[in-house]
Design a protein around this motif. Structure first.
Motif, mmCIF file in Angstrom:
data_model
loop_
_atom_site.group_PDB
_atom_site.id
_atom_site.type_symbol
_atom_site.label_atom_id
_atom_site.label_comp_id
_atom_site.label_asym_id
_atom_site.label_seq_id
_atom_site.Cartn_x
_atom_site.Cartn_y
_atom_site.Cartn_z
ATOM 1 N N UNK A 2 7.196 5.414 1.235
ATOM 2 C CA UNK A 2 7.044 5.971 0.055
ATOM 3 C C UNK A 2 6.158 7.018 -0.134
ATOM 4 N N UNK A 3 4.919 6.943 0.703
ATOM 5 C CA UNK A 3 4.090 8.041 0.870
ATOM 6 C C UNK A 3 4.627 9.307 1.474
ATOM 7 N N UNK A 4 5.327 9.091 2.326
ATOM 8 C CA UNK A 4 5.956 10.132 3.138
ATOM 9 C C UNK A 4 7.035 11.080 2.057
ATOM 10 N N UNK A 5 7.592 10.124 1.380
ATOM 11 C CA UNK A 5 8.770 10.826 0.416
ATOM 12 C C UNK A 5 7.959 11.714 -0.549
ATOM 13 N N UNK A 6 6.831 11.141 -1.227
ATOM 14 C CA UNK A 6 6.194 11.877 -2.268
ATOM 15 C C UNK A 6 5.163 12.990 -1.438
ATOM 16 N N UNK A 7 5.028 13.023 -0.108
ATOM 17 C CA UNK A 7 4.233 14.106 0.418
ATOM 18 C C UNK A 7 2.810 13.846 0.653
ATOM 19 N N UNK A 8 2.475 12.478 0.252
ATOM 20 C CA UNK A 8 1.100 12.102 0.459
ATOM 21 C C UNK A 8 0.848 11.265 1.639
ATOM 22 N N UNK A 9 -0.483 11.158 2.208
ATOM 23 C CA UNK A 9 -0.885 10.179 3.074
ATOM 24 C C UNK A 9 -1.109 8.726 2.542
ATOM 25 N N UNK A 10 -1.024 7.710 3.056
ATOM 26 C CA UNK A 10 -1.007 6.581 2.524
ATOM 27 C C UNK A 10 -2.668 6.161 1.859
ATOM 28 N N UNK A 11 -3.438 6.754 2.438
ATOM 29 C CA UNK A 11 -4.676 6.659 2.060
ATOM 30 C C UNK A 11 -5.111 7.523 0.526
ATOM 31 N N UNK A 12 -4.446 8.507 0.375
ATOM 32 C CA UNK A 12 -4.464 9.277 -0.975
ATOM 33 C C UNK A 12 -3.433 8.599 -1.754
ATOM 34 N N UNK A 13 -2.383 8.030 -1.348
ATOM 35 C CA UNK A 13 -1.547 7.136 -2.406
ATOM 36 C C UNK A 13 -2.184 5.997 -2.812
ATOM 37 N N UNK A 14 -2.922 5.611 -2.150
ATOM 38 C CA UNK A 14 -3.654 4.052 -2.428
ATOM 39 C C UNK A 14 -4.848 4.357 -3.544
ATOM 40 N N UNK A 15 -5.502 5.624 -3.145
ATOM 41 C CA UNK A 15 -6.636 6.065 -4.102
ATOM 42 C C UNK A 15 -5.989 6.423 -5.302
ATOM 43 N N UNK A 16 -4.996 7.335 -5.416
ATOM 44 C CA UNK A 16 -4.568 7.843 -6.730
ATOM 45 C C UNK A 16 -3.880 6.275 -7.314
ATOM 46 N N UNK A 17 -3.368 5.660 -7.016
ATOM 47 C CA UNK A 17 -2.794 4.339 -7.508
ATOM 48 C C UNK A 17 -3.879 3.506 -8.030
ATOM 49 N N UNK A 18 -4.992 3.431 -7.636
ATOM 50 C CA UNK A 18 -6.090 2.642 -7.937
ATOM 51 C C UNK A 18 -6.324 3.280 -9.245
ATOM 52 N N UNK A 19 -6.553 4.698 -9.438
ATOM 53 C CA UNK A 19 -7.200 5.364 -10.445
ATOM 54 C C UNK A 19 -5.965 5.255 -11.768
ATOM 55 N N UNK A 20 -4.836 5.640 -11.391
ATOM 56 C CA UNK A 20 -3.866 5.945 -12.439
ATOM 57 C C UNK A 20 -2.906 4.485 -12.850
ATOM 58 N N UNK A 21 -2.885 3.547 -11.696
ATOM 59 C CA UNK A 21 -2.048 2.374 -11.930
ATOM 60 C C UNK A 21 -2.929 0.985 -12.127
ATOM 61 N N UNK A 22 -3.851 1.016 -11.229
ATOM 62 C CA UNK A 22 -4.791 -0.076 -11.207
ATOM 63 C C UNK A 22 -4.466 -0.996 -10.054
ATOM 64 N N UNK A 23 -3.413 -0.946 -9.461
ATOM 65 C CA UNK A 23 -3.102 -1.770 -8.488
ATOM 66 C C UNK A 23 -2.624 -1.091 -7.212
ATOM 67 N N UNK A 24 -2.790 -1.590 -5.934
ATOM 68 C CA UNK A 24 -2.507 -0.923 -4.992
ATOM 69 C C UNK A 24 -0.928 -0.821 -4.830
ATOM 70 N N UNK A 25 -0.501 0.223 -3.998
ATOM 71 C CA UNK A 25 1.157 0.219 -3.848
ATOM 72 C C UNK A 25 1.654 -1.053 -3.371
ATOM 73 N N UNK A 26 1.056 -1.727 -2.377
ATOM 74 C CA UNK A 26 1.537 -3.009 -2.128
ATOM 75 C C UNK A 26 1.619 -3.948 -3.165
ATOM 76 N N UNK A 27 0.456 -3.853 -4.098
ATOM 77 C CA UNK A 27 0.415 -4.795 -5.084
ATOM 78 C C UNK A 27 1.313 -4.646 -5.908
ATOM 79 N N UNK A 28 1.777 -3.447 -6.458
ATOM 80 C CA UNK A 28 2.870 -2.919 -7.348
ATOM 81 C C UNK A 28 4.301 -3.398 -6.836
ATOM 82 N N UNK A 29 4.437 -3.359 -5.431
ATOM 83 C CA UNK A 29 5.610 -3.878 -4.959
ATOM 84 C C UNK A 29 5.792 -5.337 -4.894
ATOM 85 N N UNK A 30 4.742 -5.981 -4.872
ATOM 86 C CA UNK A 30 4.610 -7.467 -4.985
ATOM 87 C C UNK A 30 4.743 -7.899 -6.142
ATOM 88 N N UNK A 31 4.314 -7.312 -7.400
ATOM 89 C CA UNK A 31 4.640 -7.733 -8.687
ATOM 90 C C UNK A 31 6.088 -7.445 -9.071
#
Length: 337
Positions: free
Chosen positions: A208-237
């Protein structure tokens, strides 16, 4: 049930409960998913288990407070009382209860929409419920509650919410309740959220990170701020959401486990209980018992989603109905005029 210009209303003939659902203005969709109004006077304790579902909830209450507890959280079953609240994104179920009387309006939002409209860091509300004053500030929260409470009906309340949320000025600084709203969500966050929430099988975060052009670390940081869950937690829910939907459609647990990408049925059952507090069998038992209860047969808060389970109020097997009757007496689902 009555359909009034796109708004649906269910009510008990004796006046014990009324549920209304409204669709937000098209300019607010899909970020603002829906409105729900409720007024109940059941005469006995009412308990609901609210399941993880990927949305956040803004609740504005006009009546007695509701009690909220997280059975799996650090505070255990110690309830907190709220008249109005903001429920952030959750990875585990939350127990809500009241003494039989409740009155208010709920707004359901995608986490990224709440981040923008409410100008909050969604990571501050992960697996938590806060007083609405904390999110909006005391005067704006009180003014909003007063305006909604004094509106003459559900249609006017939903129109007021539409007016408030669609009248925000265009540009980086928007105002809601006298506060500046947050920035637009990153397009990369929106795309990644769509991919991860699609389910039913989990998508590797790295892809997913590769598809949107970000590193996994950057994706996790932005998800925490704008979604409130980690990418893994979003997939889990998302995987739980699909599992809940399949179970309620009659799929056996073994087939559901396979469809959702679990190693086996025991793996699915462990994950299911960790996130809901119930086994799949117990979940289905409660759902079957309350399939036609208050809300015109609508136990779930959001159309098209499995969001809630009504729990016994007193003795085992006793689930309160809309007209103060019990399960064995049959449902009250009469349509209003």
């Amino acid at each position: 049930m009555a359909d009034r210009g796109g708004m649906r209303v269910w009510a008990c003939p004796s006046g014990r409960w009324e549920i209304a659902r409204g669709r937000p203005h098209e300019r607010l969709r899909p970020g603002v998913r829906g409105y729900r109004g409720y007024r109940v006077d059941l005469g006995r304790t009412h308990r609901r288990l609210e399941l993880p579902g990927g949305l956040v909830t803004l609740l504005v209450g006009f009546g007695p407070p509701v009690r909220v507890s997280d059975p799996a959280g650090a505070d255990g079953r110690t309830p907190r009382s709220f008249t109005s609240l903001f429920a952030g994104p959750h990875t585990r179920a939350v127990l809500g209860e009241h003494d039989g009387r409740a009155y208010g309006v709920q707004v359901f939002l995608a986490p990224w929409a709440a981040h923008r409209l409410l100008a909050v860091d969604m990571g501050d509300f992960t697996d938590s419920v806060a007083d609405l004053d904390v999110v909006l500030g005391s005067p704006p929260a009180r003014n909003l509650a007063d305006a909604l409470a004094t509106a003459p009906g559900w249609a006017e309340r939903f129109a007021l919410l539409d007016s408030l949320l669609t009248s925000l000025p265009v540009g980086p600084s928007r105002l809601i309740g006298g506060r500046v709203t947050g920035p637009e969500p990153n397009p990369q966050v929106l795309r990644a959220w769509e991919l991860l929430a699609a389910g039913p099988r989990p998508v590797p975060v790295g892809s997913v990170a590769a598809e949107v052009g970000w590193s996994e670390r950057q994706l996790r940081r932005r998800f925490r701020e704008q979604i409130g869950l980690s990418p893994k937690a979003v997939a889990r829910v998302a995987r739980l959401r699909h599992g809940l939907a399949l179970l309620t459609r009659g799929h056996p647990a073994s087939a559901t486990a396979l469809a959702c990408g679990f190693h086996d049925q025991p793996h699915f059952q462990r994950e299911f209980k960790a996130m809901t507090g119930l086994t799949p069998a117990a979940f289905l038992s409660h759902r079957a018992a309350t399939a036609t209860l208050a809300g015109g047969g609508r136990v779930d808060r959001v159309p098209g989603e499995v969001t809630s389970v009504l729990l016994p109020a007193q003795a085992a097997g006793e689930v309160p109905l809309g007209c103060g009757r019990f399960l064995q007496d049959g449902p009250c689902t009469a349509m209003t005029g």
